[in-house]
Design a protein around this motif. Structure first.
Motif, PDB file in Angstrom:
ATOM      1  N   PRO A 105       0.815  -1.227   0.000  1.00 18.81           N
ATOM      2  CA  PRO A 105       0.000   0.000   0.000  1.00 18.81           C
ATOM      3  C   PRO A 105       0.846   1.274   0.000  1.00 18.81           C
ATOM      4  O   PRO A 105       0.512   2.234  -0.681  1.00 18.81           O
ATOM      5  CB  PRO A 105      -0.798  -0.116   1.303  1.00 18.81           C
ATOM      6  N   ILE A 106       1.951   1.265   0.762  1.00 25.34           N
ATOM      7  CA  ILE A 106       2.769   2.480   0.808  1.00 25.34           C
ATOM      8  C   ILE A 106       3.541   2.648  -0.497  1.00 25.34           C
ATOM      9  O   ILE A 106       3.839   3.758  -0.932  1.00 25.34           O
ATOM     10  CB  ILE A 106       3.739   2.436   2.009  1.00 25.34           C
ATOM     11  N   LEU A 107       3.834   1.507  -1.120  1.00 26.66           N
ATOM     12  CA  LEU A 107       4.634   1.555  -2.349  1.00 26.66           C
ATOM     13  C   LEU A 107       3.838   1.977  -3.581  1.00 26.66           C
ATOM     14  O   LEU A 107       4.420   2.153  -4.637  1.00 26.66           O
ATOM     15  CB  LEU A 107       5.228   0.175  -2.631  1.00 26.66           C
ATOM     16  N   LYS A 108       2.529   2.091  -3.440  1.00 26.15           N
ATOM     17  CA  LYS A 108       1.673   2.289  -4.620  1.00 26.15           C
ATOM     18  C   LYS A 108       2.237   3.236  -5.670  1.00 26.15           C
ATOM     19  O   LYS A 108       2.304   2.879  -6.842  1.00 26.15           O
ATOM     20  CB  LYS A 108       0.281   2.741  -4.181  1.00 26.15           C
ATOM     21  N   PRO A 109       2.635   4.464  -5.279  1.00 23.62           N
ATOM     22  CA  PRO A 109       3.147   5.354  -6.329  1.00 23.62           C
ATOM     23  C   PRO A 109       4.372   4.796  -7.045  1.00 23.62           C
ATOM     24  O   PRO A 109       4.507   4.951  -8.261  1.00 23.62           O
ATOM     25  CB  PRO A 109       3.498   6.639  -5.575  1.00 23.62           C
ATOM     26  N   TYR A 110       5.241   4.127  -6.295  1.00 17.04           N
ATOM     27  CA  TYR A 110       6.443   3.565  -6.923  1.00 17.04           C
ATOM     28  C   TYR A 110       6.074   2.384  -7.812  1.00 17.04           C
ATOM     29  O   TYR A 110       6.675   2.187  -8.866  1.00 17.04           O
ATOM     30  CB  TYR A 110       7.450   3.142  -5.848  1.00 17.04           C
ATOM     31  N   LEU A 111       5.088   1.610  -7.363  1.00 22.80           N
ATOM     32  CA  LEU A 111       4.620   0.502  -8.191  1.00 22.80           C
ATOM     33  C   LEU A 111       4.043   1.039  -9.490  1.00 22.80           C
ATOM     34  O   LEU A 111       4.284   0.490 -10.571  1.00 22.80           O
ATOM     35  CB  LEU A 111       3.544  -0.299  -7.444  1.00 22.80           C
TER      36      LEU A 111
END
Lengths: 271, 287, 361
Positions: A189-195
């Protein structure tokens, strides 16, 4: 004399106009070619005699080209998913510094594919794919595209894991979370933008990938890039078809890139 | 070390293994395959003979290095100048940044196509160039397509953004107080450029040059469409496999290519570690 | 015995973070503090207890179960982090429910326990906020509620109050202790703030360079520090140098001659030899001004110069000069002295430490 803050800076505007012409000039020509139904340059080199959407209609009516368009996007989406799945755990290991002593080595390993020329790799993969039965197959092409996409995906994911406060993982662990839960509930969830950034770059890489598709997938598995190549002088010079195919290749990815940058606030880097 | 810590390390390494396995199968194995082919099928001696000075392979390598070199110098200089202009004028920054980045998101094959469309006889580029030459009183019938210059022109369009992004990030990191201090001490803008900006950011030039040189050296799509048919080295390999159907020779050429590009890659890596800002510090920055 | 830490050591590369520390919690609801300056290894110790780090040597037991290599997620200890480590992408409710969901509790049970935990820390009505919408104090309460929800066997608190402003910190201290006693959960608390440790703890372990130098109740630590380091670290202490004249090993009473020649009687913390160089330590509140007429040939009376006077509201802080040693004295505001005045003071409750090798004072 320097102009004031709010008055227009004529020198800057001049430079921007020149840059704009330089950057957009060739792209404008691409658009022009794609809508030129009749263009005899001998008589009029600067503008087609007849303008229309004949070539776009042709693209969507020709089953072979239409299949290539369809395959392009299916392959690109698969490549994005595959590379992210592949790089997730490795990026976690590197991004959270789990193996301190090997950190540098592992980090640079993700960039290896960039240092090997794609043509040479294609030549080497040809006999291997032949033995494994991957030649001219969908999976084979997906794997081949993933090679070049991995550096972007890996780097972005590592950057994402880097940005996460390590005490979040500690907190989750003391609350009873195992590694799978930590990845699913905390990191993803925290990685969403990087994903999102990783997915877009993998997607962009895949639709860009021409050499390996040509060597390993063609003729069964083709994509728009191969079709552009064929019409842009590889087989014959058919600029109107190549132009409209290029437009179809560029426009969707440009839109996705723009939306993702706006949504995530991350400036995408393809370097 | 306790067994538990060792197990944790093994576990962390296992987490890394998917990538490792993929790289072994799809990068390492092909490379071994190429070398195996060029030694057993094509013959080690024949492979070595390929790079004899005077052979077409040797000529092609030299030509490729020359063209990539020209591309590198021009794109680095232009990219740096644009970045510098932006830093000095401080106007319309977002417009320029977004404008310059556009080529990075255009597929290589499309770049090849659009520049070919510009450079064909009667194309925009050729016609405009001829008109300019005629203005100076010469007979204007330049032919760009199929020359090294054509490859340069298209590659520069693609690589200016890279040079720009790296240079701009480096220039942004120069403390504006330094410039103000220099101006306050009586330095003209030209002095500020020569004595402040350039000494503090020339590493960015090395870094972008090494990235650009390698990329343009191995790129195949653009030279394939607009370059001379076989003289660019990656194109030579491409045609050996797709038109001569000679896997052994292609493998021999590829192994030479890999050795040369790894050597050049290593060289530029050393250069950029020694003199450059390094890939990573640039990566972290978001201009 | 709830918690037992036996001879735990940990190095990071060449630096020794922990050098064989041992301690145990005696009571089921004991509040135990690890007190020391930054870099003394106290957080490392806490992370080893939590299982977030493996010790190089030593063992950690909880209720006679060897936990040394049990992963943190299987220990059911509640860890409150210095920066709270709230999950930024989850609401307050989701943060508190996180551990409960992992324990596969039914939905209504989760909701009940989250509500209870938030009530315990006095934080209701903010369930749908995200951590970044909360104040520092509220975030800290969420962090505590999150560990209380899982009903931990042991509370581990890593300087949870250090990011709060001074006033709030004072208030939360007492709340925290009340809460811990009410729930009857043993707690290990890490802090560098001696005042905090004194107020909160049942017992304190004072740490220095990866070692525990003294374990004791707050009053023991304050009144009978075992080394000059502890005396200096806990509260304010004045130091002066001297030499042993007489020593009675049964009562531990020791007579010391200062550099100037005054004789001072004190209590020895270690066995001393005659003629040994020692350090005297006196608390500011144990220095009393006396009328000069009363001076007999009594011990513990010295002549000092008043250097500086600072008014602190409820008291005066005096800086006194005793042949080059600065002494701080704290008095009620009813005594009026002037700067540069020469006075006699009586010293009480003096502790005598052996001079450590290389000690500068």
């Amino acid at each position: 004399m320097r102009a004031g803050k709010h008055s227009p800076d004529l020198l800057s505007i001049g430079v921007i106009i020149l840059l704009g012409i330089y950057i957009f000039g060739p792209l404008y020509l691409m658009l022009l070619e794609s809508v030129a139904e009749v263009w005899y340059r001998g008589r009029q080199w600067w503008f087609p005699q007849q303008v229309g959407i004949k070539w776009y209609e042709f693209i969507f009516r020709d089953p072979d080209i239409f299949r290539a368009i369809w395959l392009t996007f299916i392959i690109a989406v698969t490549v994005a998913g595959f590379t992210i799945a592949l790089c997730m755990l490795p990026a976690y290991t590197v991004g959270t510094g789990k193996l301190k002593r090997l950190q540098e080595v592992l980090e640079s390993m993700g960039s290896i594919p960039q240092t090997i020329p794609a043509v040479a790799l294609g030549v080497g993969l040809l006999p291997i794919y032949h033995t494994l039965g991957l030649l001219y197959s969908f999976h084979g092409v997906v794997f081949a595209h993933s090679i070049g996409a991995i550096p972007y995906v890996f780097r972005n994911l590592v950057r994402g894991f880097n940005s996460i406060d390590p005490s979040l993982e500690d907190a989750a662990r003391t609350l009873g979370a195992g590694w799978l839960t930590i990845i699913r509930k905390i990191y993803i969830p925290i990685l969403k933008p990087y994903l999102a950034a990783a997915a877009v770059l993998a997607f962009a890489w895949s639709i860009n990938e021409f050499v390996l598709t040509m060597l390993l997938g063609f003729p069964q598995i083709t994509n728009i890039a191969v079709k552009v190549y064929q019409n842009a002088g590889g087989y014959y010079w058919s600029p109107h078809l190549a132009g409209s195919l290029s437009v179809i290749l560029i426009i969707p990815s440009m839109i996705i890139l723009f939306v993702i940058e706006r949504m995530t606030g991350i400036k995408l880097q393809t370097v | 070390m306790k067994p538990a810590s060792i197990w944790r390390n093994i576990k962390s390494f296992l987490y890394f293994s998917p990538l490792l396995i993929f790289l072994i199968f799809l990068v390492l194995w092909p490379i071994i395959q190429i070398w195996y082919f060029s030694i057993s099928e094509y013959g080690l001696m024949n492979t070595i003979l390929l790079i004899n000075p005077g052979s077409y392979v040797f000529d092609s390598l030299i030509f490729t290095i020359q063209v990539a070199g020209v591309t590198t110098i021009l794109s680095v200089v232009i990219g740096y100048l644009i970045a510098l202009f932006l830093i000095v004028r401080k106007r319309y920054i977002q417009v320029v940044v977004n404008l310059v980045r556009i080529p990075l998101f255009v597929p290589f094959i499309v770049i090849g196509f659009i520049w070919r469309a510009v450079m064909i006889p009667k194309g925009y580029g050729t016609m405009i160039l001829n008109t300019i030459i005629q203005l100076f009183g010469y007979e204007g019938n330049v032919k760009l397509l199929g020359t090294g210059w054509a490859i340069n022109i298209a590659h520069i369009w693609l690589y200016i953004p890279i040079a720009f992004v790296i240079s701009y990030a480096a220039l942004l990191s120069v403390d504006p107080d330094l410039v103000d201090a220099a101006r306050n001490l009586g330095a003209s803008m030209r002095h500020v450029l020569a004595k402040i900006y350039l000494p503090l950011t020339w590493r960015a030039l090395v870094t972008s040059a090494s990235i650009i040189f390698l990329a343009s050296f191995v790129g195949v799509s653009i030279p394939l469409i607009i370059g001379s048919r076989i003289t660019y080295f990656p194109v030579l390999i491409f045609y050996t496999i797709t038109q001569k159907f000679d896997l052994a020779e292609a493998a021999a050429l590829s192994s030479i290519f890999i050795i040369v590009s790894i050597f050049l890659g290593f060289l530029t890596y050393i250069l950029s570690v020694r003199f450059g800002i390094g890939g990573r510090s640039y990566e972290g920055r978001e201009a | 015995m709830p918690l037992k830490v036996i001879n735990v050591s940990k190095r990071f590369g060449s630096t020794v973070a922990l050098d064989g520390i041992s301690f145990e919690l005696n009571k089921r609801d004991e509040f135990f503090s690890l007190l020391g300056p930054s870099g003394c290894g106290k957080t490392t110790a806490l992370r080893i207890i939590a299982g977030l780090l493996d010790p190089d040597e030593g063992k950690v037991f909880f209720e006679d179960e060897d936990l040394t290599y049990i992963p943190p997620e299987k220990r059911n200890f509640g860890y409150v982090f210095q920066n709270y480590a709230l999950f930024p992408h989850m609401t307050v409710f989701e943060n508190v429910a996180f551990g409960l969901k992992l324990r596969k509790l039914p939905q209504n049970e989760i909701r009940k326990r989250v509500k209870e935990s938030l009530e315990m820390v006095g934080l209701t009505g903010l369930e749908n906020r995200r951590p970044r919408q909360l104040s520092g104090g509220q975030q800290q309460r969420v962090a505590i509620a999150r560990v209380l929800a899982i009903q931990p066997r042991l509370l581990l608190l890593d300087e949870p109050l250090s990011n709060l402003d001074a006033k709030l910190r004072e208030k939360v201290r007492f709340e925290l202790k009340d809460l811990q006693k009410r729930l009857g959960i043993p707690a290990v608390y890490v802090t560098h703030d001696q005042a905090e440790a004194l107020v909160l703890s049942d017992r304190i372990a004072v740490m220095q360079n990866g070692k525990i130098v003294q374990i004791g109740s707050p009053s023991e630590i304050y009144r009978r520090p075992s080394t000059a380091y502890v005396a200096d670290f806990i509260g304010i202490s004045n130091f002066m140098k001297g030499k042993v004249v007489e020593y009675d090993s049964s009562s531990r009473e020791v007579l010391v001659e200062t550099d100037v020649g005054d004789l001072i009687k004190g209590y020895a913390t270690q066995d001393l030899r005659k003629g040994e160089k020692v350090m005297l330590s006196i608390r500011p509140e144990n220095i009393k001004v006396i009328n000069s007429e009363k001076i007999a040939k009594e011990h513990n009376i010295i002549k000092v110069n008043v250097k500086r006077i600072t008014f602190l509201g409820d008291s005066y802080d005096y800086r006194l000069d005793y042949s080059g040693w600065e002494l701080r004295m704290k008095t009620l505001p009813d005594i009026i002295l002037h700067e540069k005045q020469q006075i006699f003071v009586k010293l009480m409750d003096i502790l005598v430490f052996r001079m450590e090798e290389g000690e500068k004072r």
